[in-house]
Design a protein around this motif. Structure first.
Motif, short mmCIF file in Angstrom:
data_model
loop_
_atom_site.label_atom_id
_atom_site.label_comp_id
_atom_site.label_asym_id
_atom_site.label_seq_id
_atom_site.Cartn_x
_atom_site.Cartn_y
_atom_site.Cartn_z
N LEU A 185 -2.97 6.62 10.80
CA LEU A 185 -3.90 7.70 10.42
C LEU A 185 -4.56 7.46 9.07
CD1 LEU A 185 -1.87 10.77 11.75
CD2 LEU A 185 -3.74 9.54 12.86
N LEU A 186 -3.92 6.72 8.19
CA LEU A 186 -4.50 6.44 6.87
C LEU A 186 -5.85 5.75 6.97
CD1 LEU A 186 -1.60 5.02 4.66
CD2 LEU A 186 -2.97 7.06 4.17
N TYR A 187 -6.06 4.99 8.06
CA TYR A 187 -7.27 4.17 8.16
C TYR A 187 -8.33 4.80 9.08
CZ TYR A 187 -4.34 1.23 5.50
OH TYR A 187 -3.53 0.79 4.48
N GLN A 188 -8.13 6.04 9.47
CA GLN A 188 -9.11 6.70 10.37
C GLN A 188 -9.37 5.78 11.57
OE1 GLN A 188 -9.55 9.67 9.75
NE2 GLN A 188 -9.31 9.93 7.55
N GLU A 211 -5.72 -4.94 -1.29
CA GLU A 211 -6.73 -4.22 -2.09
C GLU A 211 -7.71 -3.47 -1.18
OE1 GLU A 211 -8.39 -7.21 -4.66
OE2 GLU A 211 -6.56 -7.20 -5.91
N LYS A 212 -8.15 -4.17 -0.16
CA LYS A 212 -9.11 -3.56 0.77
C LYS A 212 -8.44 -2.37 1.48
CE LYS A 212 -12.60 -3.84 3.95
NZ LYS A 212 -12.45 -4.63 5.18
N ALA A 213 -7.21 -2.58 1.96
CA ALA A 213 -6.50 -1.52 2.68
C ALA A 213 -6.31 -0.32 1.76
CB ALA A 213 -5.16 -2.03 3.19
N ARG A 214 -5.94 -0.61 0.54
CA ARG A 214 -5.62 0.47 -0.39
C ARG A 214 -6.84 1.34 -0.70
NH1 ARG A 214 -1.81 0.77 -5.67
NH2 ARG A 214 -1.50 2.97 -5.17
N SER A 215 -7.99 0.69 -0.76
CA SER A 215 -9.18 1.48 -1.11
C SER A 215 -9.44 2.53 -0.03
CB SER A 215 -10.39 0.56 -1.32
OG SER A 215 -10.78 0.02 -0.08
N VAL A 245 0.86 -1.18 0.00
CA VAL A 245 0.00 0.00 0.00
C VAL A 245 0.91 1.24 0.00
CG1 VAL A 245 -1.89 1.17 1.21
CG2 VAL A 245 -1.75 -1.32 1.26
N PRO A 246 1.25 1.75 -1.17
CA PRO A 246 2.26 2.81 -1.25
C PRO A 246 1.86 4.10 -0.53
CG PRO A 246 1.33 2.32 -3.42
CD PRO A 246 0.83 1.28 -2.49
#
Ligand code: AMP
Ligand code: TRP
Length: 324
Positions: free
Chosen positions: A135-138, A304-308, A84-85
């Motif tokens: 923080l990316l994932y709230q 994929e899920k994380a990236r979305s 997940v870049p």
């Protein structure tokens, strides 16, 4: 909507019973209640030199350890950080908001890097990458051991600073530090935490140790003077061993003390060794259950899920900061 959890571990060294009791055990316990993201933080691993082939293998091994510990891929998102870049991208933005002094105060950096001429800049900015992860994932809740508390405080400070300067963007995460087990100590020195990087292998029980090794390590564990087996603060070696017993046996503290009333250290250590061995046995069987293809599929789906979610947060950050 369910609240979110994010946590991770580094694919370096061998995971030990402290990692399990301080972190993984709670990941599993919380996975029904929360939408959980469990990451293998391979970008963190290269803050210290790693052998490239070993690192890749350890990254996949760690995914197997998560699964064997009971992290359920049907309920949780399990993924590799570098897939997940956005983690590296958000790190840059946050590092522009982080003050040198804040990072200089981090005790983990002081332990691992300060004074070492060859310490990399990445070791210094490591907590910013950790903040970006979260923080990316709230994220609402971050289950961690005691040693990561200071990093979580920095994460909260950075989120608050960004929100104040650029408008509400990040959720402010809370730590989840277990009341018992947040700091399992070395079996050889109860003043030091059990650590992957300890040169004395007798200080740690690794999750993949065989029964013989575990029994020997526990027999050799240092004890305190006296004979009582209890949680007394002045007897840190016994307290630590009894804490491990308590968490693995599922007994309450009082039940543990009552159980060992009148026992000698030899008997206590024997029962502790048996408890640890019995606990790790099924774990060590489960770890062999995932072939490469099924592991790949789990990690791909996870990424994929994380990236979305991560890309949505990063786009918002770029918009608010005028990058896009
Ligand atoms: P690490 O091995 O540094 O990637 O750590 C993975 C997780 O295990 C983190 O949440 C740590 O806080 C936790 N942890 C590491 N060492 C211990 C220990 N001795 N006792 C309890 N938790 C620990
Ligand atoms: N820094 C943590 C450790 O060494 C691992 C980690 C990286 C982490 N990113 C995270 C833990 C985000 C919780 C949340 O143990």
């Amino acid at each position: 909507m369910k609240k979110r959890i994010f946590s991770g571990a580094q694919p370096t060294g061998e995971l030990h019973i402290g990692n399990y009791l301080g972190a993984l055990k709670n990941w599993v316990a919380l996975q029904d209640e929360y939408a959980s993201f469990y990451c293998i933080v391979n970008l963190h691993a290269i803050t210290l030199p790693q052998d490239p082939k070993v690192l890749r293998q350890k990254t996949l091994d760690l995914a197997r350890i998560y699964l064997a510990a009971g992290v359920d891929p049907e309920k949780c998102t399990i993924f590799i950080q570098s897939d997940v870049p956005e983690h590296a991208e958000l790190t840059w933005v946050l590092s522009c908001l982080t003050r040198m002094g804040e990072l200089e105060r981090m005790t983990q950096f002081k332990d691992k890097g300060k004074g070492n001429e060859r310490a990399g800049v990445g070791l210094f900015t490591y907590p910013v990458l950790m903040a970006a992860d979260i923080l990316l994932y709230q994220t609402d809740l971050v289950p961690i051991g005691q040693d990561q508390k200071q990093h979580l405080e920095l994460t909260r400070d950075l989120a608050e600073r960004f929100n104040r300067d650029f408008g509400d963007t990040f959720k402010i995460p809370e730590p989840f530090i277990p009341p018992v087990g947040a700091k399992i100590m070395s079996l050889q020195d109860p003043a030091k935490k059990m650590s992957k990087s300890d040169e004395n292998l007798n200080g740690s029980i690794f999750l993949l140790d065989d029964a013989d090794t575990i029994t020997k390590k526990i027999k050799r564990a240092v004890t305190d003077s006296g004979t009582d087996i209890n949680f007394d603060e002045t007897r840190p070696a016994i307290k630590n061993l009894l804490t491990i017993y308590q968490l693995l046996s599922g007994k309450t503290a009082d039940e543990c003390v009552a159980h060992f009333a009148g026992s000698g250290y030899g008997d206590f250590k024997g029962q502790l060794a048996e408890t640890v061995v019995e606990f790790l046995r099924p774990f060590q069987v489960r770890i062999k259950e995932y072939d490469d293809a099924s592991l790949d599929a789990i990690l791909k789906r996870g990424a994929e899920k994380a990236r979305s979610i991560a890309s949505e947060t990063l786009q918002d950050v770029y918009k608010k900061t005028g990058i896009k």
